[in-house]
Design a protein around this motif. Structure first.
Motif, short mmCIF file in Angstrom:
data_model
loop_
_atom_site.label_atom_id
_atom_site.label_comp_id
_atom_site.label_asym_id
_atom_site.label_seq_id
_atom_site.Cartn_x
_atom_site.Cartn_y
_atom_site.Cartn_z
N SER A 204 -18.13 -5.23 14.13
CA SER A 204 -17.69 -6.39 13.33
C SER A 204 -16.68 -5.94 12.27
O SER A 204 -15.72 -6.66 11.97
N VAL B 124 -25.11 -12.74 2.13
CA VAL B 124 -23.84 -13.05 2.82
C VAL B 124 -24.16 -13.73 4.16
O VAL B 124 -23.55 -14.74 4.53
N LEU B 125 -25.17 -13.19 4.87
CA LEU B 125 -25.51 -13.76 6.17
C LEU B 125 -26.07 -15.18 6.01
O LEU B 125 -25.73 -16.08 6.78
N ASP C 143 -14.85 -11.55 4.63
CA ASP C 143 -15.68 -12.54 3.94
C ASP C 143 -17.04 -12.67 4.61
O ASP C 143 -18.06 -12.86 3.96
N THR C 144 -17.02 -12.63 5.94
CA THR C 144 -18.29 -12.86 6.66
C THR C 144 -19.06 -11.56 6.89
O THR C 144 -20.18 -11.59 7.38
N SER D 5 -25.36 -17.24 3.73
CA SER D 5 -24.23 -18.12 3.42
C SER D 5 -23.39 -18.37 4.68
O SER D 5 -22.93 -19.49 4.92
N ASN D 6 -23.22 -17.33 5.51
CA ASN D 6 -22.45 -17.50 6.76
C ASN D 6 -23.11 -18.51 7.69
O ASN D 6 -22.46 -19.39 8.24
N TYR D 7 -24.41 -18.34 7.87
CA TYR D 7 -25.07 -19.12 8.91
C TYR D 7 -25.59 -20.47 8.44
O TYR D 7 -25.73 -21.38 9.23
N SER E 119 -14.97 -12.32 12.99
CA SER E 119 -15.40 -11.49 11.86
C SER E 119 -14.26 -11.25 10.87
O SER E 119 -13.15 -10.88 11.25
N THR E 120 -14.56 -11.47 9.60
CA THR E 120 -13.59 -11.19 8.54
C THR E 120 -14.33 -10.46 7.43
O THR E 120 -15.56 -10.37 7.46
#
Ligand code: ATP
Ligand code: MG
Length: 494
Positions: A258, A425-426, A209-210, A428-430, A206-207
């Motif tokens: 997170s 955001v999620l 960004d994420t 884009s993460n996944y 976790s950052t």
């Protein structure tokens, strides 16, 4: 005319001297090439360069790899620092990686040179290597007789910068190397076991960004953290412990843990996860807190459970009646704590003691949250630097107001249900997508139903195919909306 002649005389003399020096140098080089073994040549030439620099305005500093048996920290720092400054167009480089997951270290090859510019001044670095007879350093060693490699950096610079290199450039290199190593360090997660901490490597991905959270809040948290770590002088000036407290609150699965991992990754701070249920005595707590390292985050999760303990402690010994409402409270607590076997055990024991043996409860269960915060205030004001404490709760309204008063927790951060921005955001993460024809429908539903980022993340992970995952999420949200309206209908009817 006479003066001119004099000038030419001395110029001719200087040139002749320089030429003879150069000729001598060349002669020496030729002799060295012929007489000295190959392995020693670099070393001899470097010493030779040192000599030459004495005759010129150039000065040199030699930084050996080791001082006797001890390694030379300046050499290590220079190696680390130079690896970030190396010009990739250099002909010959050395690359190494000492541990999986760590950055590659690019270093100079012996004999290679590079220029580093610091505050507009050029410093020429050269790595030299020499074979040293082991017997000369390990006189009685069983290795005596065998040869070992010894390296040194030679830094050349104009003599007028001698002070600069010693008092500014080298200290700067030490600082930089420390920061680079810190950045590359594997973070540790410490968990309390008995009187001490048990460390494991922390590889939480976790950052910031994420992390899916309100962008303004995210920026505010990052800014607050960045300001905090820069404020050493400020805290010492105002006479306060260099610490900062964050209270994270919100429903389960909204990203509190997170966020803690993102903070640790951002600051490169270790995490100390304090399980209060495992701490039975103030002395243990003190030992644990003293045993924490600087630049670390102390985390106490689900503090509403601990506060409950505290409130009961505060009731004192006159509360002897095991009431029905108390039983209800325990049932409710047990539901809430279903994921915390340690705490449940602790609470059951506590409940038993406060109901049946009220007069001894205060002595047996000495750990309270207020005790913890008092300890921290006291201990950290005299020892420890750059400490962060993070408390998390699912129910902020259950907390003792004393905990919420200004100065106790510096920033209260609400981690809420998933909104459209967090959903993006999620996504884009996944699935690495910024746009999709289902986004509009999903965002519409996300505004209407209460869904946590954890639920959305779980749906998005169900398929590698973005279309399938988003369709699944849409279905899930529709189901949630239906359930919510049915629950509301039943409630109205009831
Ligand atoms: N805000 C978020 N951003 C990104 N991922 C999230 C977020 N919230 C939850 N998740 C995902 O859901 C998982 C669970 O979230 P997390 O453990 O951080 O929630 P929590 O608020 O600490 O829950 P609890 O109150 O139960 O401890 C995470 O591993 C992550 O994959
Ligand atoms: Mg959590």
């Amino acid at each position: 005319m006479v003066a001119e002649n004099k000038f030419f005389e001395s110029y001719k003399k200087a040139v002749t001297t320089a030429a003879s020096v150069a000729a001598s140098m060349m002669l020496v080089r030729t002799v060295v090439n012929e007489v000295i073994p190959y392995e020693l040549r670099d070393y001899v030439f470097s010493r030779f360069d040192v000599l030459r620099s004495r005759l010129s305005s150039q000065h040199t500093i030699v930084i050996d790899q080791a001082e006797g048996y001890a390694s030379n920290l300046v050499f290590d720092a220079a190696r680390t620092y130079l690896s970030t400054r190396i010009n990739r167009s250099m002909r010959s480089l050395r690359v190494s990686m000492v541990e999986e997951g760590k950055s590659m270290v690019v270093s100079l090859e012996p004999g290679e040179e590079m220029i580093d510019v610091y505050q507009g001044i050029e410093f020429k670095w050269q790595l030299i290597s020499q074979q040293v007879e082991r017997s000369s350093i390990h006189t009685n060693s069983r290795f005596s007789g065998s040869a070992t490699e010894s390296r040194s950096f030679v830094v050349s610079f104009h003599q007028k910068h001698k002070d600069k290199i010693l008092h500014s450039y080298l200290p700067f290199i030490l600082e930089q190397a420390k920061a680079i190593r810190e950045q590359d360090r594997t973070l540790q997660l410490h968990m309390n076991e008995g009187d001490g901490w048990c460390p494991v490597n922390l590889h939480h991905p976790s950052t910031f960004d994420t992390l899916a959270m309100d962008p303004k809040l995210k920026a505010a948290v990052m800014e607050d953290l960045a300001r905090f770590v820069k404020r050493r002088d400020y805290y010492s000036r105002i006479g306060k412990a260099w610490k900062r407290g964050y209270l994270l609150y919100g429903p389960p699965g909204t990203g509190k843990s997170s966020l803690i991992a993102a903070m640790a990754n951002y600051l490169k701070f270790d995490i100390y996860d304090l399980e209060l249920a495992e701490v039975n005595w103030n002395t243990t707590l003190r030992r644990l807190l003293v045993g924490m390292s600087n630049r670390s985050i102390l985390v106490v999760e689900d503090i509403d459970c601990s506060v409950d303990l505290q409130k009961r402690d505060e009731r004192g010994s006159d509360d002897t009646s095991p009431s029905t409402s108390n039983d209800d409270k325990v049932r409710c607590d047990l539901q809430l704590l279903s994921c915390r076997p340690g705490l449940i055990k602790h609470m059951i024991i506590h409940q038993f003691i406060s109901n049946h043996l009220p007069e001894i409860s205060a002595h047996v269960l000495q750990i309270t949250l207020s005790g913890l915060l008092n300890f921290i205030d006291g201990l950290w004001s005299t020892s420890g630097e750059e400490r962060i404490i993070v408390l998390t709760t699912n129910f902020k309204d259950r907390l003792d107001p004393a905990l919420l008063r200004p100065g106790r927790m510096d920033m209260h951060i609400h981690m809420g249900y998933c909104g459209p921005h967090a959903f993006r955001v999620l996504a884009s993460n996944y699935h690495a997508i910024d746009e999709h024809n289902l986004f509009a429908d999903i965002e519409g539903l996300i505004r209407e139903v209460e869904v946590t980022p954890a639920e959305v993340a779980e749906q998005l992970m169900r398929s590698d195919d973005a279309d399938t995952a988003l369709e699944g999420l849409l279905e899930y949200l529709r189901g949630k909306k239906k359930d919510a309206s049915e629950a509301k209908k039943m409630e109205t009817e009831a």
